[in-house]
Every structure is written in C-alpha cells, then in structure tokens.
Design a protein around this motif. Sequence first.
Motif, PDB file in Angstrom:
ATOM      1  N   ASP A  24      19.286   0.819 -38.469  1.00 55.57           N
ATOM      2  CA  ASP A  24      19.458  -0.254 -39.443  1.00 55.57           C
ATOM      3  C   ASP A  24      18.244  -1.163 -39.395  1.00 55.57           C
ATOM      4  N   GLN A  25      18.314  -2.288 -40.104  1.00 55.93           N
ATOM      5  CA  GLN A  25      17.142  -3.155 -40.193  1.00 55.93           C
ATOM      6  C   GLN A  25      16.783  -3.790 -38.855  1.00 55.93           C
ATOM      7  N   SER A  26      17.775  -4.059 -37.999  1.00 57.87           N
ATOM      8  CA  SER A  26      17.456  -4.635 -36.690  1.00 57.87           C
ATOM      9  C   SER A  26      16.700  -3.633 -35.836  1.00 57.87           C
ATOM     10  N   GLY A  27      17.090  -2.363 -35.918  1.00 60.62           N
ATOM     11  CA  GLY A  27      16.350  -1.322 -35.204  1.00 60.62           C
ATOM     12  C   GLY A  27      14.934  -1.209 -35.728  1.00 60.62           C
ATOM     13  N   ALA A  28      14.772  -1.343 -37.053  1.00 57.61           N
ATOM     14  CA  ALA A  28      13.438  -1.293 -37.643  1.00 57.61           C
ATOM     15  C   ALA A  28      12.578  -2.442 -37.132  1.00 57.61           C
ATOM     16  N   LEU A  29      13.163  -3.639 -37.028  1.00 56.27           N
ATOM     17  CA  LEU A  29      12.408  -4.791 -36.542  1.00 56.27           C
ATOM     18  C   LEU A  29      12.037  -4.637 -35.072  1.00 56.27           C
ATOM     19  N   ARG A  30      12.930  -4.048 -34.267  1.00 54.61           N
ATOM     20  CA  ARG A  30      12.587  -3.802 -32.866  1.00 54.61           C
ATOM     21  C   ARG A  30      11.473  -2.771 -32.754  1.00 54.61           C
ATOM     22  N   THR A  31      11.490  -1.781 -33.636  1.00 54.96           N
ATOM     23  CA  THR A  31      10.405  -0.799 -33.660  1.00 54.96           C
ATOM     24  C   THR A  31       9.087  -1.481 -33.988  1.00 54.96           C
ATOM     25  N   LEU A  32       9.114  -2.385 -34.971  1.00 52.03           N
ATOM     26  CA  LEU A  32       7.914  -3.134 -35.336  1.00 52.03           C
ATOM     27  C   LEU A  32       7.448  -4.008 -34.188  1.00 52.03           C
TER      28      LEU A  32
ATOM     29  N   PRO B 259       1.441  -2.837 -31.361  1.00 58.82           N
ATOM     30  CA  PRO B 259       0.415  -3.858 -31.102  1.00 58.82           C
ATOM     31  C   PRO B 259       0.527  -4.997 -32.117  1.00 58.82           C
ATOM     32  N   LEU B 260       0.473  -6.216 -31.632  1.00 59.48           N
ATOM     33  CA  LEU B 260       0.661  -7.424 -32.451  1.00 59.48           C
ATOM     34  C   LEU B 260       2.050  -7.468 -33.085  1.00 59.48           C
ATOM     35  N   GLY B 261       2.980  -6.709 -32.501  1.00 57.38           N
ATOM     36  CA  GLY B 261       4.308  -6.595 -33.086  1.00 57.38           C
ATOM     37  C   GLY B 261       5.051  -7.915 -33.167  1.00 57.38           C
ATOM     38  N   LYS B 262       4.945  -8.743 -32.118  1.00 56.86           N
ATOM     39  CA  LYS B 262       5.645 -10.027 -32.127  1.00 56.86           C
ATOM     40  C   LYS B 262       5.150 -10.917 -33.265  1.00 56.86           C
ATOM     41  N   PHE B 263       3.841 -10.924 -33.460  1.00 55.23           N
ATOM     42  CA  PHE B 263       3.274 -11.716 -34.547  1.00 55.23           C
ATOM     43  C   PHE B 263       3.778 -11.207 -35.896  1.00 55.23           C
ATOM     44  N   LEU B 264       3.811  -9.874 -36.057  1.00 55.33           N
ATOM     45  CA  LEU B 264       4.260  -9.298 -37.320  1.00 55.33           C
ATOM     46  C   LEU B 264       5.730  -9.621 -37.583  1.00 55.33           C
ATOM     47  N   VAL B 265       6.553  -9.582 -36.530  1.00 58.02           N
ATOM     48  CA  VAL B 265       7.978  -9.857 -36.694  1.00 58.02           C
ATOM     49  C   VAL B 265       8.205 -11.297 -37.119  1.00 58.02           C
TER      50      VAL B 265
END
Length: 273
Positions: A55-63, A67-73
């Motif tokens: 689901d979308q929460s899994g997609a956000l955890r993947t993001l 690299p730079l994932g926290k910033f992107l989230v």
Amino acid sequence: MSLTRSAEATASRTADSRWLELLARAGFIGYGIVHLLFAWLALQIAFGTSSDDGDQSGALRTLSAQPLGKFLVIAVAVGLLAMAIWQALEAAVGHRAERGKERVMERLASAGRTIVYLYFAWTAFKVFKDASSNSADQQEALTGKLMTSSGGRWLVGLAGLVVAAIGIGLVIYGARKKFEKHLKTGEMSPKTRQLARRLGMAGYIAKGVAYGIAGLLVIVAAVKYDPEKARGLDAALHTLQEQSYGTILLTLVALGIAAFGVYCFLQSRYRKV
C-alpha cells in the motif's frame, strides 16, 4: 453575513496564491512517485516476492530507504499537505465555474480529496519519524477494537461500504473520463491529451478495483467478526493474487496504478489549480 463574506474572500485569495499553486503542483509529483512505488510493490506481490506492505505506506517506506530518502519523504509530505489545503479551500469556496447541483458535488469531492491527501501526508510524516509498525497490523488492531465496542461491527461494515463505494466511484470516474474537465486540455498537444486520457482511465479504474476489493474485505470482516480480513489495500492485492489468473490480474492492476503515477506527473503541469 459580512464576516462570512470576509472569510470567503480570504479563503479565495489563499486558494489563488502562487505559492500554494507551486506547492500543490510539486505535491502531484510526490503523489506520482508514491503510486509508482505502490505499483512496484503490487508487482512484487503478484510474483510472490513482496516483503513490505502493498500500500502507500509501504511505498513511502521503500522511498525512505533510498539515498536522500528521508528528505524525499518529508518533501512528499509537504506537497501532499499543500494539496490538502488547496482542496479544502476548493471545498469551501471553489468550483465557481459550476452551478447548482454540479457545484455541490464537486465541492463534496474536494472535501473527500482533502481527507485523502491529509491521510497520506500524515502517513509520510510517520514514515519520516521512523514509525516502524506495520500499517496492515494497525488497521487490523483498530478493526478488532471497534468490533468489541457497542455497535462497532456496524461501524466497521459502514466503513467498508464507504471504501467500496469510493472504489466504484473511481472506476466510473475513470471510465467516463470525468477527470479531463480538471485539466488544461487547451494547452495540450493532441498526443499529450490522448496520453493523459489513456493514463487517467487506466489509473482511476485500477485504483477503483483495488479500493473496491479492500472495501469488500472490510465488510466481510464485519459480517464474519474476523478483523484479520480487514487489512486494507495490502490484503486486497493479496486476495486478488490468490484468485485464478491472479498473477495476471494483479499485474494489470499494478500497471494501472503505475499509469496513475505517470498521470500525476501530467497533472503537475496541466491540472487546473
């Protein structure tokens, strides 16, 4: 009356502000990225290789894991929050081009989008804050708690009906190409307009199928007093995969969700904001 008119005027000026428009358009890009990752997780479920929520929460955890994932989230969260504010203002004072019943329906739709965008923004913020709990387990726990309360099963069943109705609405919305009236089609080339139409149709129908199945599972959970069945989109995708030709069907849904992700990128440029 003067206070009401003053509030409406203030809301109208805010809705027309350049900064809100820019943030909302950036939000569509983030929304598209989330749906592309969501589609990727759905494909993994289709072929039995998924290790995260589908689901979308899994997609956000993947993001977040990139690299730079926290910033992107957190950038996605800000964009989605801007989209929520924009749609809230549209629900309050917007859709002035429509009249009568049509305007009422459009304002109600904007109110619904406000809730959706707020939910996704809050989900993105929780992922940014390292909330590691499984969203499907959270939904199951909440459903189980509701079922033990007085009238809880009726509330769960009603929630399932609402989600299923949203799914049906998305399918109809996509099949009838109603999304086109929100696009600046006059600024599109014929090829771009055709691409937007095809992506929008595939995307809304695929999302509608997923939400429709999720809603039916929640209804079944309420009828059978089985919270384990109420696990949202993740359970809906797994249920679809378990059917005859499930891998093919789920692959088609995943491709449709990916199409919606690409359509969001077009919205960031051509959506009427």
